[in-house]
Write an enzyme that holds these catalytic residues in place. Sequence first.
Site, short mmCIF file in Angstrom:
data_model
loop_
_atom_site.label_atom_id
_atom_site.label_comp_id
_atom_site.label_asym_id
_atom_site.label_seq_id
_atom_site.Cartn_x
_atom_site.Cartn_y
_atom_site.Cartn_z
N GLY A 24 0.75 -1.16 -0.20
CA GLY A 24 -0.06 -0.02 0.12
C GLY A 24 0.92 1.20 0.05
N GLY A 71 0.07 4.37 -0.22
CA GLY A 71 -0.76 5.57 0.09
C GLY A 71 0.05 6.24 1.30
N ARG A 110 0.21 -0.57 -5.99
CA ARG A 110 -0.80 -1.35 -6.79
C ARG A 110 -0.70 -0.62 -8.24
NH1 ARG A 110 -7.03 -0.86 -6.08
NH2 ARG A 110 -6.29 1.08 -5.56
N LYS A 142 -6.98 0.11 10.43
CA LYS A 142 -7.82 0.18 11.54
C LYS A 142 -9.33 0.22 11.19
CE LYS A 142 -4.81 3.69 13.86
NZ LYS A 142 -4.53 4.91 13.76
N GLY A 174 -1.92 3.26 16.59
CA GLY A 174 -1.41 4.60 17.52
C GLY A 174 -1.65 6.03 16.71
N LYS A 230 -12.49 3.90 18.04
CA LYS A 230 -11.85 5.61 18.20
C LYS A 230 -12.60 6.47 16.87
CE LYS A 230 -9.24 6.30 14.52
NZ LYS A 230 -7.69 6.17 14.09
N ASP A 238 -4.35 7.79 20.29
CA ASP A 238 -5.21 7.71 19.12
C ASP A 238 -6.62 8.46 19.25
OD1 ASP A 238 -5.26 7.41 16.45
OD2 ASP A 238 -5.87 5.19 16.63
N SER A 253 -8.61 14.33 11.26
CA SER A 253 -9.15 13.05 11.14
C SER A 253 -10.42 13.32 10.18
CB SER A 253 -9.65 12.87 12.65
OG SER A 253 -10.71 12.08 12.71
N GLU A 299 -16.98 4.77 5.24
CA GLU A 299 -15.89 4.25 6.45
C GLU A 299 -16.34 4.37 7.82
OE1 GLU A 299 -11.52 4.78 8.37
OE2 GLU A 299 -12.29 6.38 6.95
N1 NAD Z 1 -2.06 2.22 12.32
C1 NAD Z 1 -1.90 3.58 12.47
O1 NAD Z 1 -1.54 4.20 12.93
C2 NAD Z 1 -2.58 4.07 10.97
C3 NAD Z 1 -2.69 5.39 10.57
C4 NAD Z 1 -3.06 5.62 9.45
C5 NAD Z 1 -3.60 4.70 8.57
N2 NAD Z 1 -3.68 3.67 8.90
C6 NAD Z 1 -4.32 2.41 8.26
O2 NAD Z 1 -3.40 2.22 7.10
C7 NAD Z 1 -4.15 1.80 5.77
C8 NAD Z 1 -4.11 2.82 4.81
O3 NAD Z 1 -4.35 4.27 5.25
P1 NAD Z 1 -4.06 5.37 4.39
O4 NAD Z 1 -4.43 6.68 5.15
O5 NAD Z 1 -2.70 5.21 3.75
O6 NAD Z 1 -5.02 5.53 2.96
P2 NAD Z 1 -4.64 5.89 1.71
O7 NAD Z 1 -6.09 6.01 0.92
O8 NAD Z 1 -3.96 7.10 1.46
O9 NAD Z 1 -3.85 4.66 1.06
C9 NAD Z 1 -4.32 3.18 0.71
C10 NAD Z 1 -3.43 2.65 -0.32
O10 NAD Z 1 -3.98 1.56 -0.49
C11 NAD Z 1 -3.80 1.12 -2.05
N3 NAD Z 1 -4.78 -0.02 -2.17
C12 NAD Z 1 -6.10 -0.12 -2.20
N4 NAD Z 1 -6.43 -1.43 -2.65
C13 NAD Z 1 -5.22 -2.07 -2.53
C14 NAD Z 1 -4.94 -3.38 -2.88
N5 NAD Z 1 -5.92 -4.51 -3.21
N6 NAD Z 1 -3.78 -3.85 -2.83
C15 NAD Z 1 -2.68 -2.87 -2.59
N7 NAD Z 1 -3.07 -1.76 -2.49
C16 NAD Z 1 -4.25 -1.32 -2.45
C17 NAD Z 1 -4.42 2.42 -2.74
O11 NAD Z 1 -3.90 2.31 -3.96
C18 NAD Z 1 -3.64 3.37 -1.80
O12 NAD Z 1 -2.61 3.68 -2.32
C19 NAD Z 1 -5.71 2.01 6.25
O13 NAD Z 1 -6.15 0.67 6.76
C20 NAD Z 1 -5.75 2.91 7.78
O14 NAD Z 1 -6.73 2.49 8.64
C21 NAD Z 1 -3.28 3.19 10.05
#
Ligand code: NAD
Length: 321
Positions: free
Chosen positions: A9, A11, A33, A106, A133, A188, A241, A251, A275
Amino acid sequence: MSLNVGVIGAGAMGTAISQCIAPNTNKLLLYARRKEICDDINEGHINCEYHPSVKLHENIRAVNDLCDLKDVDVIFLCIPSSVMRQTMVQLNEIVSDKCIFVSTAKGIENKTNKRMSEVIKEETGRSAVVLSGPNIASEMMKNLPSATTIASIKKKDLEIVKSVLSTSKLKVNTNHDVIGTEFCGIIKNILAISQGICKGMGINDNAKFAVFTKSYNETKCIIEKLGGNRSTVDDYCGFGDIITASTLNVSRNHTLGIWYGQGVYLDEQTGVLFEGKNTAIVLKEICDKLNIECLTVNFVYDVIILKKSPKKAFYALWEKL
Ligand SMILES: NC(=O)c1ccc[n+]([C@@H]2O[C@H](COP(=O)([O-])OP(=O)(O)OC[C@H]3O[C@@H](n4cnc5c(N)ncnc54)[C@H](O)[C@@H]3O)[C@@H](O)[C@H]2O)c1
């Protein structure tokens, strides 16, 4: 010992985690991807779409084929929860038996109401490490100080993942409460929406934070009923968080709540809306099934799902405080 690490991912979060931990790794492969993002990263060392102003660490190489991750020791899953199952089906065929999965998602699976570590276990037979977190991706990307919680039932996996994540800027707490840690990241979202609705309605600070106190304690009760530990809610994955998501406009769920509090109802197809909506529906189902009375879940459900007047919903909540 430097490990080979994969991140799935590219993103906001996947790129930020890659940037933080790249100096700790032997090799960091970031799976994108979309081919154009992969090319951007490899050719210009920039993820133009998500973090256009930050140069990526030299250890980061983007890949566009999951098979390229076959030799990595640890994989961070930074993808939406909706695609976790299909991704694990694919990965299970590719990676070695020793590879450790770290879920950062999350969210909870739609329809099955399963946590991400349950989905991973079902598809791969492995116990995942979960990470949660107050981790705002744009701050991590700039290497600003942050802290996070990781949880696993396996002590050795926690040690390995902690060693990959820990830097002078990123502090990592560990625990064995996977259920509590995952549910903190899910619940959260409800607190963030609830506080957003209050803010959008113009509720005064005294009342807003009285509701917040109630919501925080309800989070502990829900987590305990679901098999987690109340004390997990006091860690970065909980308190840290929850505060971040419930008070800052970065957020998405908080912003969603503000709109609803102002009486702005969004297009049903909007991803952001979905979501928050999904979390409200799932948590309402869980609370009803387990006979848990949660005023915060009911408040958010009434406003977001049943589209009740925020004012009426708030006073119904306030009466029971
Ligand atoms: N743990 C933490 O502290 C924390 C903090 C922020 C986000 N997150 C989690 O991280 C994840 C991503 O969040 P984000 O803010 O980066 O979102 P985002 O939309 O910026 O990125 C998501 C990415 O996943 C890619 N994607 C979608 N489907 C896919 C697939 N089948 N295979 C591979 N890649 C794929 C998308 O193209 C995109 O680049 C979420 O699940 C979010 O809950 C966790």
